[in-house]
Design a protein around this motif. Sequence first.
Motif, PDB file in Angstrom:
ATOM      1  N   GLU A  46      34.363 -35.144  23.085  1.00 48.94           N
ATOM      2  CA  GLU A  46      35.044 -33.958  23.592  1.00 48.94           C
ATOM      3  C   GLU A  46      36.449 -34.277  24.053  1.00 48.94           C
ATOM      4  OE1 GLU A  46      34.518 -30.564  27.027  1.00 48.94           O
ATOM      5  OE2 GLU A  46      32.731 -31.422  26.084  1.00 48.94           O
ATOM      6  N   VAL A  47      36.634 -35.434  24.683  1.00 52.54           N
ATOM      7  CA  VAL A  47      37.975 -35.828  25.116  1.00 52.54           C
ATOM      8  C   VAL A  47      38.915 -35.903  23.925  1.00 52.54           C
ATOM      9  CG1 VAL A  47      39.329 -37.735  26.070  1.00 52.54           C
ATOM     10  CG2 VAL A  47      37.201 -37.020  27.195  1.00 52.54           C
TER      11      VAL A  47
ATOM     12  N   PHE B 186      42.485 -26.020  13.797  1.00 48.77           N
ATOM     13  CA  PHE B 186      41.694 -26.830  12.863  1.00 48.77           C
ATOM     14  C   PHE B 186      40.240 -26.385  12.954  1.00 48.77           C
ATOM     15  CE2 PHE B 186      45.426 -29.389  13.863  1.00 48.77           C
ATOM     16  CZ  PHE B 186      45.855 -29.740  12.588  1.00 48.77           C
ATOM     17  N   ALA B 187      40.031 -25.122  12.674  1.00 50.67           N
ATOM     18  CA  ALA B 187      38.707 -24.520  12.797  1.00 50.67           C
ATOM     19  C   ALA B 187      37.885 -24.767  11.538  1.00 50.67           C
ATOM     20  CB  ALA B 187      38.847 -23.019  13.044  1.00 50.67           C
ATOM     21  N   PRO B 188      36.570 -24.587  11.632  1.00 53.37           N
ATOM     22  CA  PRO B 188      35.730 -24.723  10.428  1.00 53.37           C
ATOM     23  C   PRO B 188      36.236 -23.827   9.298  1.00 53.37           C
ATOM     24  CG  PRO B 188      34.359 -24.595  12.385  1.00 53.37           C
ATOM     25  CD  PRO B 188      35.763 -24.322  12.835  1.00 53.37           C
ATOM     26  N   GLY B 189      36.337 -24.410   8.113  1.00 58.66           N
ATOM     27  CA  GLY B 189      36.759 -23.665   6.933  1.00 58.66           C
ATOM     28  C   GLY B 189      38.246 -23.592   6.710  1.00 58.66           C
TER      29      GLY B 189
ATOM     30  N   PRO C  49      35.024 -28.503  21.117  1.00 61.22           N
ATOM     31  CA  PRO C  49      34.284 -28.937  19.920  1.00 61.22           C
ATOM     32  C   PRO C  49      33.653 -27.805  19.124  1.00 61.22           C
ATOM     33  CG  PRO C  49      33.834 -30.414  21.746  1.00 61.22           C
ATOM     34  CD  PRO C  49      34.643 -29.287  22.308  1.00 61.22           C
ATOM     35  N   ARG C  50      33.222 -26.730  19.780  1.00 60.25           N
ATOM     36  CA  ARG C  50      32.578 -25.647  19.039  1.00 60.25           C
ATOM     37  C   ARG C  50      33.578 -24.833  18.219  1.00 60.25           C
ATOM     38  NH1 ARG C  50      32.532 -23.863  24.395  1.00 60.25           N
ATOM     39  NH2 ARG C  50      33.622 -21.884  24.776  1.00 60.25           N
ATOM     40  N   GLN C  51      34.860 -25.046  18.444  1.00 64.25           N
ATOM     41  CA  GLN C  51      35.889 -24.342  17.676  1.00 64.25           C
ATOM     42  C   GLN C  51      36.632 -25.267  16.714  1.00 64.25           C
ATOM     43  OE1 GLN C  51      38.125 -22.829  21.081  1.00 64.25           O
ATOM     44  NE2 GLN C  51      37.267 -20.790  20.750  1.00 64.25           N
ATOM     45  N   MET C  52      36.187 -26.510  16.629  1.00 56.63           N
ATOM     46  CA  MET C  52      36.879 -27.502  15.801  1.00 56.63           C
ATOM     47  C   MET C  52      36.029 -27.861  14.594  1.00 56.63           C
ATOM     48  SD  MET C  52      38.034 -31.327  16.938  1.00 56.63           S
ATOM     49  CE  MET C  52      38.902 -32.433  15.828  1.00 56.63           C
TER      50      MET C  52
ATOM     51  N   LEU D 165      31.381 -26.681   9.059  1.00 55.29           N
ATOM     52  CA  LEU D 165      30.556 -26.870  10.243  1.00 55.29           C
ATOM     53  C   LEU D 165      31.447 -27.154  11.440  1.00 55.29           C
ATOM     54  CD1 LEU D 165      27.466 -27.151  10.940  1.00 55.29           C
ATOM     55  CD2 LEU D 165      27.780 -29.615  10.618  1.00 55.29           C
ATOM     56  N   ASP D 166      31.068 -26.650  12.626  1.00 54.77           N
ATOM     57  CA  ASP D 166      31.858 -26.973  13.805  1.00 54.77           C
ATOM     58  C   ASP D 166      31.401 -28.303  14.405  1.00 54.77           C
ATOM     59  OD1 ASP D 166      30.194 -26.493  16.486  1.00 54.77           O
ATOM     60  OD2 ASP D 166      29.613 -24.932  15.057  1.00 54.77           O
ATOM     61  N   ALA D 167      32.288 -28.946  15.144  1.00 56.30           N
ATOM     62  CA  ALA D 167      32.027 -30.291  15.653  1.00 56.30           C
ATOM     63  C   ALA D 167      30.869 -30.319  16.640  1.00 56.30           C
ATOM     64  CB  ALA D 167      33.295 -30.843  16.311  1.00 56.30           C
ATOM     65  N   ASP D 168      30.742 -29.308  17.483  1.00 54.46           N
ATOM     66  CA  ASP D 168      29.666 -29.295  18.465  1.00 54.46           C
ATOM     67  C   ASP D 168      28.308 -29.227  17.780  1.00 54.46           C
ATOM     68  OD1 ASP D 168      28.875 -29.060  21.360  1.00 54.46           O
ATOM     69  OD2 ASP D 168      27.988 -27.214  20.589  1.00 54.46           O
ATOM     70  N   THR D 169      28.180 -28.349  16.777  1.00 58.70           N
ATOM     71  CA  THR D 169      26.914 -28.241  16.032  1.00 58.70           C
ATOM     72  C   THR D 169      26.594 -29.547  15.327  1.00 58.70           C
ATOM     73  OG1 THR D 169      27.203 -25.866  15.720  1.00 58.70           O
ATOM     74  CG2 THR D 169      25.738 -27.003  14.176  1.00 58.70           C
ATOM     75  N   PHE D 170      27.612 -30.172  14.752  1.00 55.99           N
ATOM     76  CA  PHE D 170      27.392 -31.441  14.049  1.00 55.99           C
ATOM     77  C   PHE D 170      26.873 -32.510  15.005  1.00 55.99           C
ATOM     78  CE2 PHE D 170      29.212 -35.599  12.816  1.00 55.99           C
ATOM     79  CZ  PHE D 170      28.471 -35.809  11.659  1.00 55.99           C
ATOM     80  N   LEU D 171      27.493 -32.635  16.184  1.00 54.24           N
ATOM     81  CA  LEU D 171      27.068 -33.668  17.137  1.00 54.24           C
ATOM     82  C   LEU D 171      25.658 -33.396  17.651  1.00 54.24           C
ATOM     83  CD1 LEU D 171      30.373 -34.205  19.132  1.00 54.24           C
ATOM     84  CD2 LEU D 171      29.360 -35.746  17.441  1.00 54.24           C
TER      85      LEU D 171
END
Length: 529
Positions: free
Chosen positions: A206-207, A448-451, A216-219, A185-191
């Motif tokens: 985000e900082v 450090f992308a999803p997966g 966040p959407r790529q992490m 899961l990406d961080a933006d979706t999780f938040l």
Amino acid sequence: MTTATAPPLGRDPRRVRYPARPGRMDVGDSGTRPTAVVVGAGIAGLSAATGLAERGFRVEVIERERYLGGRVGGWTERLADGTPVGMNRGFHAFFGQYYNLRKLLSRSDPELSNLHRLDDYPLIDAEGRRDTFRNLPRTPPWNALAFALRSPTFRMRDLVRMDARAAAPLAAVSVPGIYHELDQLDADTFLRRINFPEAARHLAFEVFSRSFFVEPRQMSAAELAAMFHIYFLGSSEGLVFDVARDNFDVSLWTPIADHLTAAPSAERPGRVEFHTGTAIAEIEARESGFVVTDDTGATLAADAVVLAVDVPALRAIVAHSPTLGDPEWRTRVGGLGNAPAFAVLRLWLDRPLRADRPSFLGTGNLDPLDNISILDHYERTAADWAREHGGSVIELHAYAAAETTPGRAAQRILRDRLLARLREIYPESAAAGIVGEHLLWRQDCPRFAPGDFARRPGVRTPDPRLMLAGDGIRVDLPVALMERAATTGWLAADLLSQEWDGAGHSLQTVPSRGRSTLLRTFATRERRS
């Protein structure tokens, strides 16, 4: 902003200590001293070289750049008038949780006197909201709770509205379990899924996510949760950090190099030699060891090798070294990715900024600016220049500024946008003339992308005498960024020492799971509900 001497190597009583594996303190005490080649002289490579030398190896460190420290290296540039000035790739924060990095630095600076602690690093966003880490309690979970409740972007009603079940992983992180749970899961979706307030996402998460050089959407959400654990809920070291008292070469790496190249001693029976300005083209595995070939065709025989290079260099070396590893491992290495390109603009101004401006200011939702550093507040070389010229030395960061390093026109546009943000946030800078400037672009930080976690290679390789180290290498411990680099370097040295019955080194980390029984119980209940 005031500073203080850096605290000792860990003050959290609940930090986890991993004792050193017993063994020989000098693997060369029988008369035959094995040779290890460490490729890369960043934090990971210097940690590995130190660990190997302390166990009696003859260590050859080969570094592509002409300076040590890797992505935390420092060097000298010259302004238009010929004045020499310090330069590096940008601000780095040395947190108290970085036990294994601090262990490395303490080898040449036992009191860590070359670091000093900032008393705060405020965060602001486009709406003028401001967060601070000053005077927060150090003990979890009260540190995170106090930060949230006094933040202008987070109110008690936000806490009530959050999805407790979806947020449960944040409350009870375990490493490496969190990666199995959230890495897809990406961080933006999780938040968004946990209903974390949007303003707080920009100003807090985000900082921090962008310190990984990604949005966040790529992490990976797992990386975000692990980071939250390392800096908030897993440690009572506190949320403020140390900075180097001078340019990184002066404060950190020249002392380490002097220590490692000094005459052998009982504490460090091995010998270290540095070869800078040399890139490795190929490594051949042979039955008796390795042959390392540089880009001039010169070769060096080695009994053991540590590859402690950045992701592009690691991929290239392995691709040109067909005898290394097996197909599955080579695929893992080849699949490593880079974060987007980032930029650092350093400015030498002809007048100072206001004296009350913080040394470091993080920004949220103020694209393309991610932070402003006033180097002459804490870095000796910059302070000397500012005092002599009645000016100031400023650094502007733009993380994840472009997917790849752009052309000159786009670089100029970004430079102008960064300057506009500086003048918007610190209006007095608009009247300052620019005596000198340096715009640096790089794209060599790990992705450090999803997966990514499951596919990332670890310190061990199929060859027991070849190790990997670096902040992009997998290690199932709660460490990140510079601390991951240092930890993998020490581990690489210890695993190679084991091949010669050598002793290991003790390591420390924050706890590998959430330290609050109450929060763990709550999270377990929510997961089951």
